[in-house]
Design a protein around this motif. Structure first.
Motif, PDB file in Angstrom:
ATOM      1  N   VAL A   1       0.859  -1.187   0.000  1.00 29.67           N
ATOM      2  CA  VAL A   1       0.000   0.000   0.000  1.00 29.67           C
ATOM      3  C   VAL A   1       0.892   1.233   0.000  1.00 29.67           C
ATOM      4  CG1 VAL A   1      -1.766   1.292   1.254  1.00 29.67           C
ATOM      5  CG2 VAL A   1      -1.820  -1.212   1.233  1.00 29.67           C
ATOM      6  N   ARG A   2       0.776   2.041  -1.048  1.00 33.71           N
ATOM      7  CA  ARG A   2       1.593   3.252  -1.162  1.00 33.71           C
ATOM      8  C   ARG A   2       0.910   4.442  -0.488  1.00 33.71           C
ATOM      9  NH1 ARG A   2       0.171   0.040  -5.257  1.00 33.71           N
ATOM     10  NH2 ARG A   2      -0.151   1.684  -6.795  1.00 33.71           N
ATOM     11  N   PRO A   3       1.666   5.502  -0.204  1.00 26.99           N
ATOM     12  CA  PRO A   3       1.069   6.687   0.433  1.00 26.99           C
ATOM     13  C   PRO A   3      -0.003   7.307  -0.457  1.00 26.99           C
ATOM     14  CG  PRO A   3       3.473   6.791   0.492  1.00 26.99           C
ATOM     15  CD  PRO A   3       3.120   5.654  -0.399  1.00 26.99           C
ATOM     16  N   TRP A   4      -1.084   7.733   0.179  1.00 27.17           N
ATOM     17  CA  TRP A   4      -2.161   8.410  -0.541  1.00 27.17           C
ATOM     18  C   TRP A   4      -2.068   9.905  -0.285  1.00 27.17           C
ATOM     19  CZ3 TRP A   4      -6.612  11.180   1.183  1.00 27.17           C
ATOM     20  CH2 TRP A   4      -7.538  11.481   0.168  1.00 27.17           C
ATOM     21  N   GLN A   5      -2.161  10.683  -1.368  1.00 28.88           N
ATOM     22  CA  GLN A   5      -2.067  12.130  -1.258  1.00 28.88           C
ATOM     23  C   GLN A   5      -3.450  12.757  -1.416  1.00 28.88           C
ATOM     24  OE1 GLN A   5       1.025  13.709  -0.550  1.00 28.88           O
ATOM     25  NE2 GLN A   5       1.476  11.554  -0.192  1.00 28.88           N
ATOM     26  N   HIS A   6      -3.858  13.511  -0.402  1.00 29.96           N
ATOM     27  CA  HIS A   6      -5.144  14.201  -0.459  1.00 29.96           C
ATOM     28  C   HIS A   6      -5.084  15.296  -1.526  1.00 29.96           C
ATOM     29  CE1 HIS A   6      -8.645  16.523   0.748  1.00 29.96           C
ATOM     30  NE2 HIS A   6      -9.007  15.518   1.526  1.00 29.96           N
TER      31      HIS A   6
ATOM     32  N   LEU B   1       6.816  15.502   1.392  1.00 30.51           N
ATOM     33  CA  LEU B   1       7.353  14.151   1.254  1.00 30.51           C
ATOM     34  C   LEU B   1       8.647  13.955   2.041  1.00 30.51           C
ATOM     35  CD1 LEU B   1       6.531  13.229  -2.452  1.00 30.51           C
ATOM     36  CD2 LEU B   1       5.695  12.088  -0.403  1.00 30.51           C
ATOM     37  N   HIS B   2       8.611  14.346   3.291  1.00 30.31           N
ATOM     38  CA  HIS B   2       9.741  14.046   4.180  1.00 30.31           C
ATOM     39  C   HIS B   2       9.935  12.537   4.316  1.00 30.31           C
ATOM     40  CE1 HIS B   2      12.180  13.456   7.655  1.00 30.31           C
ATOM     41  NE2 HIS B   2      11.167  13.175   8.447  1.00 30.31           N
ATOM     42  N   LEU B   3       8.835  11.787   4.378  1.00 28.99           N
ATOM     43  CA  LEU B   3       8.885  10.337   4.520  1.00 28.99           C
ATOM     44  C   LEU B   3       8.079   9.684   3.404  1.00 28.99           C
ATOM     45  CD1 LEU B   3       8.134  10.047   8.360  1.00 28.99           C
ATOM     46  CD2 LEU B   3      10.388  10.003   7.276  1.00 28.99           C
ATOM     47  N   TYR B   4       8.485   8.464   3.046  1.00 35.29           N
ATOM     48  CA  TYR B   4       7.691   7.641   2.132  1.00 35.29           C
ATOM     49  C   TYR B   4       7.333   6.375   2.898  1.00 35.29           C
ATOM     50  CZ  TYR B   4       5.953   5.697  -2.236  1.00 35.29           C
ATOM     51  OH  TYR B   4       5.140   5.200  -3.229  1.00 35.29           O
ATOM     52  N   ILE B   5       6.099   6.342   3.401  1.00 35.57           N
ATOM     53  CA  ILE B   5       5.641   5.262   4.263  1.00 35.57           C
ATOM     54  C   ILE B   5       4.767   4.316   3.466  1.00 35.57           C
ATOM     55  CG2 ILE B   5       4.313   4.672   6.322  1.00 35.57           C
ATOM     56  CD1 ILE B   5       5.020   7.484   7.404  1.00 35.57           C
TER      57      ILE B   5
ATOM     58  N   VAL C   1      10.372   2.751  11.221  1.00 36.68           N
ATOM     59  CA  VAL C   1       8.929   2.806  11.478  1.00 36.68           C
ATOM     60  C   VAL C   1       8.617   4.157  12.098  1.00 36.68           C
ATOM     61  CG1 VAL C   1       6.999   1.861  12.790  1.00 36.68           C
ATOM     62  CG2 VAL C   1       8.658   0.310  11.742  1.00 36.68           C
ATOM     63  N   HIS C   2       7.802   4.935  11.430  1.00 37.22           N
ATOM     64  CA  HIS C   2       7.376   6.255  11.899  1.00 37.22           C
ATOM     65  C   HIS C   2       5.857   6.259  12.087  1.00 37.22           C
ATOM     66  CE1 HIS C   2      11.227   7.231   9.906  1.00 37.22           C
ATOM     67  NE2 HIS C   2      11.330   8.164  10.833  1.00 37.22           N
TER      68      HIS C   2
ATOM     69  N   ILE D   1       6.052   0.742   7.219  1.00 35.09           N
ATOM     70  CA  ILE D   1       7.507   0.795   7.126  1.00 35.09           C
ATOM     71  C   ILE D   1       7.872   2.011   6.276  1.00 35.09           C
ATOM     72  CG2 ILE D   1       9.560  -0.274   6.100  1.00 35.09           C
ATOM     73  CD1 ILE D   1       8.620  -2.946   6.970  1.00 35.09           C
ATOM     74  N   THR D   2       8.833   2.778   6.760  1.00 33.47           N
ATOM     75  CA  THR D   2       9.352   3.917   5.995  1.00 33.47           C
ATOM     76  C   THR D   2      10.531   3.452   5.157  1.00 33.47           C
ATOM     77  OG1 THR D   2       8.721   5.452   7.757  1.00 33.47           O
ATOM     78  CG2 THR D   2      10.329   6.236   6.151  1.00 33.47           C
TER      79      THR D   2
END
Length: 390
Positions: free
Chosen positions: A284-289, A296-300, A328-329, A360-361
């Motif tokens: 599951v990739r990050p979802w952007q509103h 994009l400091h982190l890619y979780i 892990v953040h 997982i970051t």
């Protein structure tokens, strides 16, 4: 080792710091206010107070809003400990609001429900601290509307988010908050080594924060309790701290600000490449509103247990063993022993619990190459079945 984050230092950055080292001022000179002005102008805020860290900025923000014993401060459970500790430093109590399942930020819906319940019980928060996880803004328009309805103040913890935008405007303009806080730690979007900044549009809050960062001392006669004895005179009128930023740090910050938009653009290009590499996988990739443009400091990513062949822990250990500095953040704050002793129950935060079991970051920073991204994804998707070194 491929770390999850890394600073980007240019020769121009080095030259800016060397120039200060050769000047008359190393600590409190002209470069700190220059840095404050540069960041305020970029964000569209009226005022800024540079400090030694985002932790210091959160603390003086709480103090400026007169948080103290008997008060209640709410924040997200998925954040670094400083987002909650700042309230405890002031003698206040802390509670948490569960996260949104898509953005992983504080859920405005859960916040509204919790506020209604708190109103019935006569125990509303004095301050709410939404955290812009990974650099994506919370639903600040809705949170601000709730603040008007229920009478709380807002500190945006934008430690991850300088360079990001919300509804077409830069994060940090304080349109929907009293104070916004940035971090300049080396893994953040820009760095001053260590450092932070508090933004506000309220001159009274600025004055209070400026005093609290420097021992509670003022040199302005208008703030003193009596006429000054002479031009040397100062007064301590609050119990403050030594949270000052140095000119050395500020010089690096001014130089880094010149490349801030470039850094964010590169992070988005890296994120897009991850999207392409991971699009046909169970990850599951990050979802952007659509209202937010993340820094994009982190890619979780999330590893759903029902579709992954390896467990969350197995993947984490394997990648670390292979030299990929995943992280892990964050561990939910209510799970920390210090907060567990306050009686928090994990069952009160179901979305945070689901997130923690899957998140997982993976690495993202401007210098990350496409080849390195391919290596990260290959290790992320590698089949399990062998023993890791730990």
């Amino acid at each position: 080792m491929i770390p999850y984050g890394r600073q980007n230092i240019s020769q121009e950055d080095i030259d800016a710091v060397v120039e200060v080292l050769r000047s008359d001022f190393l600590t409190q000179g002209p470069v700190v206010p220059e840095f404050e002005k540069v960041v305020a102008n970029y964000c569209g805020a009226k005022h800024a107070a540079a400090v030694n860290s985002a932790t210091g900025a959160l603390h003086i923000a709480c103090l400026a809003l007169e948080v103290g014993p008997g008060d209640l401060v709410w924040t997200s459970p998925i954040t670094f400990v400083a987002s909650a500790n700042c309230a405890l430093y002031c003698g206040a109590e802390v509670d948490f609001v569960d996260i949104d399942p898509d953005t992983y930020n504080m859920s405005a819906t859960r916040l509204a429900e919790k506020l209604e319940h708190a109103k019935r019980n006569g125990r509303l928060p004095k301050v709410v601290i939404p955290v812009h996880l990974s650099g994506q803004s919370c639903d600040m328009e809705r949170i601000h509307a709730l603040s008007i309805e229920y009478g709380f103040r807002i500190i945006e913890d934008a430690s991850h988010a300088i360079g990001g935008s919300y509804k077409g405007e830069k994060i940090g303009n304080c349109r929907y908050s009293d104070i916004t806080v940035f971090s300049f730690h080396p893994v953040k979007i820009i760095t001053t080594g260590e450092g932070g900044m508090a933004m506000t549009n309220d001159p009274a809050l600025l004055k209070r924060m400026a005093r609290f960062r420097s021992h509670g001392i003022t040199r302005y006669p208008s703030e003193m309790t009596c006429p000054p004895d002479g031009p040397w005179y100062y007064q301590q009128i609050d119990l403050g701290f030594n949270y000052r930023m140095t000119d050395i740090q500020a010089a690096l910050g001014v130089s880094q600000m010149r490349r801030l938009d470039e850094f964010v653009t590169k992070r988005h290009a890296i994120a897009q490449h991850y999207e392409e590499l991971l699009k046909d996988t169970p990850i599951v990739r990050p979802w952007q509103h659509p209202d937010a443009h993340s820094a994009l400091h982190l890619y979780i990513v999330r590893l759903p247990a029902d579709t992954m062949k390896a467990s969350h822990r197995e993947v984490f250990e394997r990648m670390r063993a292979d030299g990929i500095g995943v992280n892990v953040h964050y561990i939910p704050l209510y799970r920390q022993p210090y907060y567990e002793r306050m009686g928090f129950q994990a069952t009160d935060f179901p979305e945070a619990e689901r997130y923690y079991g899957e998140a997982i970051t993976i690495p993202i920073y401007p210098g990350l190459t496409a080849e390195q991204q391919g290596e990260v994804v290959a290790r992320l998707l590698a089949p399990s079945g062998y023993q890791t070194i730990f």
